[in-house]
Motif scaffolding. Structure first.
Motif, PDB file in Angstrom:
ATOM      1  N   HIS A 132     -79.479  52.372 -28.041  1.00 40.14           N
ATOM      2  CA  HIS A 132     -78.942  51.134 -27.490  1.00 40.14           C
ATOM      3  C   HIS A 132     -77.607  51.431 -26.853  1.00 40.14           C
ATOM      4  O   HIS A 132     -76.815  52.208 -27.390  1.00 40.14           O
ATOM      5  CB  HIS A 132     -78.759  50.082 -28.592  1.00 40.14           C
ATOM      6  N   TRP A 167     -74.826  43.881 -23.471  1.00 40.86           N
ATOM      7  CA  TRP A 167     -74.653  43.900 -24.929  1.00 40.86           C
ATOM      8  C   TRP A 167     -73.335  43.242 -25.306  1.00 40.86           C
ATOM      9  O   TRP A 167     -73.272  42.431 -26.232  1.00 40.86           O
ATOM     10  CB  TRP A 167     -74.711  45.338 -25.443  1.00 40.86           C
ATOM     11  N   GLY A 226     -73.520  39.462 -24.847  1.00 40.02           N
ATOM     12  CA  GLY A 226     -74.283  38.866 -25.951  1.00 40.02           C
ATOM     13  C   GLY A 226     -73.450  38.791 -27.220  1.00 40.02           C
ATOM     14  O   GLY A 226     -73.441  37.767 -27.913  1.00 40.02           O
ATOM     15  N   ALA A 246     -83.861  37.463 -39.199  1.00 38.01           N
ATOM     16  CA  ALA A 246     -83.226  37.990 -37.978  1.00 38.01           C
ATOM     17  C   ALA A 246     -84.300  38.504 -37.016  1.00 38.01           C
ATOM     18  O   ALA A 246     -84.491  39.712 -36.870  1.00 38.01           O
ATOM     19  CB  ALA A 246     -82.232  39.095 -38.345  1.00 38.01           C
ATOM     20  N   PRO A 247     -84.999  37.596 -36.344  1.00 31.36           N
ATOM     21  CA  PRO A 247     -86.126  38.008 -35.507  1.00 31.36           C
ATOM     22  C   PRO A 247     -85.755  38.965 -34.373  1.00 31.36           C
ATOM     23  O   PRO A 247     -86.567  39.790 -33.974  1.00 31.36           O
ATOM     24  CB  PRO A 247     -86.690  36.691 -34.977  1.00 31.36           C
ATOM     25  N   LYS A 248     -84.533  38.893 -33.866  1.00 32.70           N
ATOM     26  CA  LYS A 248     -84.147  39.777 -32.759  1.00 32.70           C
ATOM     27  C   LYS A 248     -84.174  41.240 -33.179  1.00 32.70           C
ATOM     28  O   LYS A 248     -84.416  42.130 -32.367  1.00 32.70           O
ATOM     29  CB  LYS A 248     -82.755  39.410 -32.243  1.00 32.70           C
ATOM     30  N   ALA A 249     -83.966  41.509 -34.463  1.00 30.52           N
ATOM     31  CA  ALA A 249     -83.919  42.890 -34.957  1.00 30.52           C
ATOM     32  C   ALA A 249     -85.290  43.437 -35.338  1.00 30.52           C
ATOM     33  O   ALA A 249     -85.419  44.631 -35.622  1.00 30.52           O
ATOM     34  CB  ALA A 249     -82.974  42.964 -36.155  1.00 30.52           C
ATOM     35  N   ARG A 250     -86.314  42.628 -35.336  1.00 32.02           N
ATOM     36  CA  ARG A 250     -87.640  43.076 -35.789  1.00 32.02           C
ATOM     37  C   ARG A 250     -88.153  44.330 -35.075  1.00 32.02           C
ATOM     38  O   ARG A 250     -88.769  45.186 -35.706  1.00 32.02           O
ATOM     39  CB  ARG A 250     -88.657  41.944 -35.665  1.00 32.02           C
ATOM     40  N   GLU A 265     -86.693  46.899 -34.349  1.00 34.95           N
ATOM     41  CA  GLU A 265     -86.037  48.084 -34.896  1.00 34.95           C
ATOM     42  C   GLU A 265     -86.754  48.627 -36.130  1.00 34.95           C
ATOM     43  O   GLU A 265     -86.442  49.727 -36.592  1.00 34.95           O
ATOM     44  CB  GLU A 265     -84.582  47.769 -35.262  1.00 34.95           C
TER      45      GLU A 265
END
Length: 144
Positions: free
Chosen positions: A6, A13, A16, A111-115, A117
Motif C-alpha cells: 500500500h 491514502w 482518506g 471493519a469491512p474495508k480491511a477484509r 487484507e
C-alpha cells in the motif's frame, strides 16, 4: 496470499485518512485516533484506527501488517487514543496468536474495508484467524 503493498503516502491514502480523522475528532463512526511516539525520531505520530471492544477489554489490530505505528508501539508500549473530545492513555500488550485470533475475527466483522487484507473471511472459524495472526499484529490496551 501474497503480501499487498500500500502506498500510505499517496494523495488518495492521505486524503482518506484526513477525512476519517475528522470524523474521529467529531466523535462520529467507529474510527479513533491513535497517537504513538516514534521509535527513532521521538516525535508523536497520529493515525486512524478501528479499536475492537470486547466486554471490558479493548484491542488494536494492524490489518496492514507491521506498519510504522506497530513498530512504535513495540518500542514503547504507551499510546493515546482519541475519540471526539475524549483522550485516554494506555499501555499496549501484544497478543499471542491464540489470543489474537478471536480479536481478528471480530475485527473483520466490524471493519469491512480491511477484509481484503485477510485470507480468512467473516464466516471462517477462529482457527483460520489464528493461522494468519503473525501477519496482523494485535495489541490489548490496558489502563495506563
Amino acid at each position: 496470499m501474497s503480501e499487498k503493498r500500500h502506498d500510505f503516502h499517496s494523495l488518495a491514502w492521505r486524503a482518506g485518512n484526513a477525512f476519517v480523522a475528522l470524523l474521529a475528532r467529531l466523535g462520529v463512526g467507529p474510527i479513533h485516533l491513535l497517537t504513538t511516539t516514534g521509535h527513532r525520531t521521538g516525535r508523536e505520530a497520529t493515525v486512524p484506527v478501528v479499536p475492537v471492544d470486547d466486554g471490558d477489554r479493548r484491542w488494536l489490530v494492524a490489518p496492514y501488517g507491521e506498519v510504522q505505528w506497530v513498530r512504535n508501539v513495540r518500542s514503547t508500549d504507551r499510546v493515546e487514543m482519541r475519540y471526539g473530545r475524549t483522550s485516554r492513555r494506555y499501555r499496549a500488550h501484544e497478543a499471542a496468536p491464540t489470543e489474537a485470533g478471536p480479536v481478528l475475527k471480530r475485527y473483520v466483522a466490524i471493519a469491512p474495508k480491511a477484509r481484503p487484507e485477510f485470507d480468512a473471511t467473516v464466516d471462517d472459524p477462529v482457527e483460520a484467524f489464528v493461522a494468519e495472526a503473525d501477519r496482523h499484529p494485535v495489541f490489548e490496551l490496558l489502563a495506563a
